[in-house]
Structure formats: structure tokens, C-alpha cells
Write a protein that holds these residues in place. Structure first.
Motif, PDB file in Angstrom:
ATOM      1  N   UNK A   1       0.805  -1.206   0.000  1.00 20.71           N
ATOM      2  CA  UNK A   1       0.000   0.000   0.000  1.00 20.71           C
ATOM      3  C   UNK A   1       0.840   1.258   0.000  1.00 20.71           C
ATOM      4  N   UNK A   2       2.136   1.133   0.363  1.00 24.64           N
ATOM      5  CA  UNK A   2       3.015   2.296   0.415  1.00 24.64           C
ATOM      6  C   UNK A   2       3.257   2.873  -0.968  1.00 24.64           C
ATOM      7  N   UNK A   3       3.171   2.029  -1.982  1.00 18.57           N
ATOM      8  CA  UNK A   3       3.418   2.516  -3.331  1.00 18.57           C
ATOM      9  C   UNK A   3       2.485   1.824  -4.306  1.00 18.57           C
ATOM     10  N   UNK A   4       1.601   2.586  -4.875  1.00 19.11           N
ATOM     11  CA  UNK A   4       0.677   2.051  -5.855  1.00 19.11           C
ATOM     12  C   UNK A   4       0.791   2.811  -7.178  1.00 19.11           C
ATOM     13  N   UNK A   5       1.917   3.493  -7.372  1.00 19.28           N
ATOM     14  CA  UNK A   5       2.051   4.373  -8.525  1.00 19.28           C
ATOM     15  C   UNK A   5       2.136   3.596  -9.826  1.00 19.28           C
ATOM     16  N   UNK A   6       2.980   2.543  -9.833  1.00 19.88           N
ATOM     17  CA  UNK A   6       3.131   1.799 -11.071  1.00 19.88           C
ATOM     18  C   UNK A   6       3.402   0.332 -10.790  1.00 19.88           C
ATOM     19  N   UNK A   7       3.219  -0.478 -11.767  1.00 19.82           N
ATOM     20  CA  UNK A   7       3.364  -1.925 -11.629  1.00 19.82           C
ATOM     21  C   UNK A   7       4.797  -2.317 -11.373  1.00 19.82           C
ATOM     22  N   UNK A   8       5.744  -1.629 -11.952  1.00 23.07           N
ATOM     23  CA  UNK A   8       7.164  -1.945 -11.779  1.00 23.07           C
ATOM     24  C   UNK A   8       7.576  -1.806 -10.323  1.00 23.07           C
ATOM     25  N   UNK A   9       7.125  -0.754  -9.668  1.00 27.84           N
ATOM     26  CA  UNK A   9       7.457  -0.549  -8.261  1.00 27.84           C
ATOM     27  C   UNK A   9       6.858  -1.658  -7.404  1.00 27.84           C
ATOM     28  N   UNK A  10       5.627  -2.050  -7.735  1.00 25.97           N
ATOM     29  CA  UNK A  10       4.982  -3.111  -6.977  1.00 25.97           C
ATOM     30  C   UNK A  10       5.767  -4.418  -7.087  1.00 25.97           C
ATOM     31  N   UNK A  11       6.253  -4.708  -8.276  1.00 22.45           N
ATOM     32  CA  UNK A  11       7.037  -5.929  -8.460  1.00 22.45           C
ATOM     33  C   UNK A  11       8.350  -5.884  -7.680  1.00 22.45           C
ATOM     34  N   UNK A  12       8.981  -4.732  -7.681  1.00 20.80           N
ATOM     35  CA  UNK A  12      10.236  -4.585  -6.917  1.00 20.80           C
ATOM     36  C   UNK A  12       9.988  -4.770  -5.430  1.00 20.80           C
ATOM     37  N   UNK A  13       8.892  -4.162  -4.960  1.00 22.13           N
ATOM     38  CA  UNK A  13       8.555  -4.272  -3.527  1.00 22.13           C
ATOM     39  C   UNK A  13       8.247  -5.729  -3.172  1.00 22.13           C
ATOM     40  N   UNK A  14       7.495  -6.398  -4.073  1.00 28.25           N
ATOM     41  CA  UNK A  14       7.141  -7.798  -3.823  1.00 28.25           C
ATOM     42  C   UNK A  14       8.391  -8.668  -3.745  1.00 28.25           C
ATOM     43  N   UNK A  15       9.356  -8.399  -4.622  1.00 31.89           N
ATOM     44  CA  UNK A  15      10.616  -9.160  -4.631  1.00 31.89           C
ATOM     45  C   UNK A  15      11.369  -8.971  -3.324  1.00 31.89           C
ATOM     46  N   UNK A  16      11.423  -7.720  -2.866  1.00 28.03           N
ATOM     47  CA  UNK A  16      12.127  -7.424  -1.605  1.00 28.03           C
ATOM     48  C   UNK A  16      11.442  -8.115  -0.434  1.00 28.03           C
ATOM     49  N   UNK A  17      10.111  -8.040  -0.376  1.00 26.87           N
ATOM     50  CA  UNK A  17       9.380  -8.646   0.743  1.00 26.87           C
ATOM     51  C   UNK A  17       9.515 -10.171   0.744  1.00 26.87           C
ATOM     52  N   UNK A  18       9.506 -10.760  -0.472  1.00 27.61           N
ATOM     53  CA  UNK A  18       9.685 -12.212  -0.557  1.00 27.61           C
ATOM     54  C   UNK A  18      11.056 -12.626  -0.056  1.00 27.61           C
ATOM     55  N   UNK A  19      12.051 -11.817  -0.419  1.00 32.23           N
ATOM     56  CA  UNK A  19      13.414 -12.136   0.022  1.00 32.23           C
ATOM     57  C   UNK A  19      13.546 -12.041   1.535  1.00 32.23           C
ATOM     58  N   UNK A  20      12.913 -11.034   2.126  1.00 30.76           N
ATOM     59  CA  UNK A  20      12.980 -10.851   3.584  1.00 30.76           C
ATOM     60  C   UNK A  20      12.259 -11.988   4.302  1.00 30.76           C
ATOM     61  N   UNK A  21      11.092 -12.370   3.771  1.00 31.96           N
ATOM     62  CA  UNK A  21      10.353 -13.472   4.390  1.00 31.96           C
ATOM     63  C   UNK A  21      11.122 -14.787   4.310  1.00 31.96           C
ATOM     64  N   UNK A  22      11.780 -15.022   3.181  1.00 33.48           N
ATOM     65  CA  UNK A  22      12.572 -16.240   3.023  1.00 33.48           C
ATOM     66  C   UNK A  22      13.743 -16.252   3.995  1.00 33.48           C
ATOM     67  N   UNK A  23      14.357 -15.079   4.196  1.00 31.87           N
ATOM     68  CA  UNK A  23      15.475 -14.985   5.137  1.00 31.87           C
ATOM     69  C   UNK A  23      15.016 -15.275   6.558  1.00 31.87           C
TER      70      UNK A  23
END
Length: 231
Positions: free
Chosen positions: A29-51
Motif C-alpha cells: 500500500x506504500x506505493x501504488x504508482x506503477x506496476x514496476x514498483x509493486x514488483x520490486x517491492x514484492x521481490x524485496x518482501x519475498x526475500x525478507x520473508x525467506x530470510x
């Protein structure tokens, strides 16, 4: 979105993910401006959860390893108790141990040692009897109580006492009689120097020939002396 805004947003995400109630949905919800940002955020969150998942697994594996080691250590101590309990007694089941076998274990572990008289056979006899009372043996639970009493009175760390017993290894007989082969004994037992009839009592390897080396054995063929066959 420019590069600076992307970095600022990632910093904001990292700060938010460290909060106790942070979630993927809130982050997105912090960034809904564009799809590219959402994908980057999703990648970061997935990496943190996996860690975080890997960290939890490491902690769990470490705890399991410690528990397994302690269990194996205790099992080894029980096995040694049974070995020393049965030592020298073919009828023993290994469930109980006598004072003499307990002292044997203590001596092999160097707990009872002439060079260090912190614990003597007198001490073990006194506290063994306090626990056994009218019995002549102790089971494993009673043996541990005996060790606790001994360690308390003699002011010895109980864990260190058990470690020494566990590191002693299985019962061994290290005071065996060895044959003397030097000096006069060596000359008297050398069969190659025997003469006369005594020389005939041993074969070339030095092994005794038994009765054949002491008496002349006549073949029992059924023929008499001077017999001549007519065939």
C-alpha cells in the motif's frame, strides 16, 4: 518513478518491515504508482520473508541437534553402566552394579587414583552403602544418587565426575600376566636346548607332542614278532 524516489521507497519498506505488525499487504500500500514498483517491492518482501524462514529453521535445527547430543550422551552413560555392571559376572543382566564393579569403573576413569587421593575406596564404600542400605547392588537411578552424594561431600562437580566415567571407555583388563622369557627362565624354557629323552617331547615348533613324546607307541597291526607272510 525516478531512481531517487525508488531508493527512498525501498528505505521506507525496510523500516516498515522491521515493525512487529508489518505485512506484505501494508507494504504494498506504500506505493501504488506503477506496476514496476509493486514488483520490486514484492521481490524485496519475498526475500525478507525467506530470510526470516531460514533463520527460524537454523534455530530449530540447532535446538534439535543439542537435544540429540544430550540424549546420545545419556544413552552412552547408561550403556557403560550396564557394561561395568555385567563385568566379570556372566549371570548379571546389567540392571544393577556391585561396589567392586563400581570401584573398577572409578579406577579406570582415574577418579580413584593413588596419585590423587581425593576419592578413595573407603569413600565409595561409605556412600555406596548409604544408598544401597541392606542391598549389595544399585540400579541406575540409585547409582546416580550415589554419585550425587559423593560429589556433594567431596566437593566435586557432578557433571565433571560423570564425564570422567563416560570417557573411561568399556571395562578393560590391563593387568594381565606376561610370560618371562629372559635370564634363567628363558634358558630353561627353550626347547631347542633340551637333550636326551626330553628333546623328543617337543616338535620343531616347540609344541608338546603329548603321550607320543613320552612313550614308545607300537603299531597295533595284529602281527606278532617274527611273523612271515606266506602270500
Amino acid at each position: 518513478m525516478c531512481l531517487i524516489e525508488t531508493y527512498l521507497q525501498m528505505a521506507q519498506i525496510d523500516a516498515h518491515i522491521k515493525q512487529p505488525n508489518g505485512s506484505i499487504e501494508t507494504i504494498l500500500d506504500l506505493s501504488n504508482d506503477d506496476e514496476k514498483s509493486r514488483k520490486e517491492i514484492q521481490t524485496i518482501s519475498d526475500r525478507i520473508e525467506q530470510q526470516n524462514l531460514n533463520d527460524n529453521n537454523d534455530v530449530e535445527n540447532c535446538c534439535n541437534k543439542t537435544t540429540t547430543t544430550e540424549s546420545s550422551s545419556n544413552e552412552s552413560f547408561v550403556q557403560l553402566f550396564k557394561m561395568f555392571a555385567k563385568f566379570g559376572d556372566c549371570k548379571s543382566t546389567g540392571e544393577t552394579i556391585t561396589l567392586s564393579n563400581s570401584d573398577k569403573w572409578f579406577k579406570q576413569a582415574k577418579i580413584i587414583d593413588p596419585s590423587n587421593r581425593t576419592i578413595t575406596t573407603t569413600d565409595t564404600g561409605i556412600y555406596f552403602k548409604q544408598v544401597s542400605k541392606t542391598k549389595k547392588t544399585l540400579n541406575f537411578k540409585e547409582f546416580n544418587l550415589f554419585l550425587e552424594k559423593l560429589a556433594t561431600v567431596k566437593k566435586i562437580d557432578l557433571t565433571e565426575l560423570k564425564n570422567k566415567l563416560q570417557q573411561s571407555g568399556p571395562p578393560a583388563t590391563n593387568k594381565t600376566t606376561t610370560a618371562v622369557t629372559s635370564g634363567a627362565i628363558g634358558r630353561l624354557t627353550d626347547h631347542t636346548k633340551y637333550t636326551g629323552s626330553h628333546k623328543q617331547r617337543f616338535d620343531e615348533s616347540g609344541k608338546g607332542r603329548g603321550k607320543a613324546g613320552r612313550v614308545d607307541v607300537t603299531p597295533n597291526t595284529g602281527y606278532v614278532s617274527g611273523f612271515k607272510s606266506t602270500t
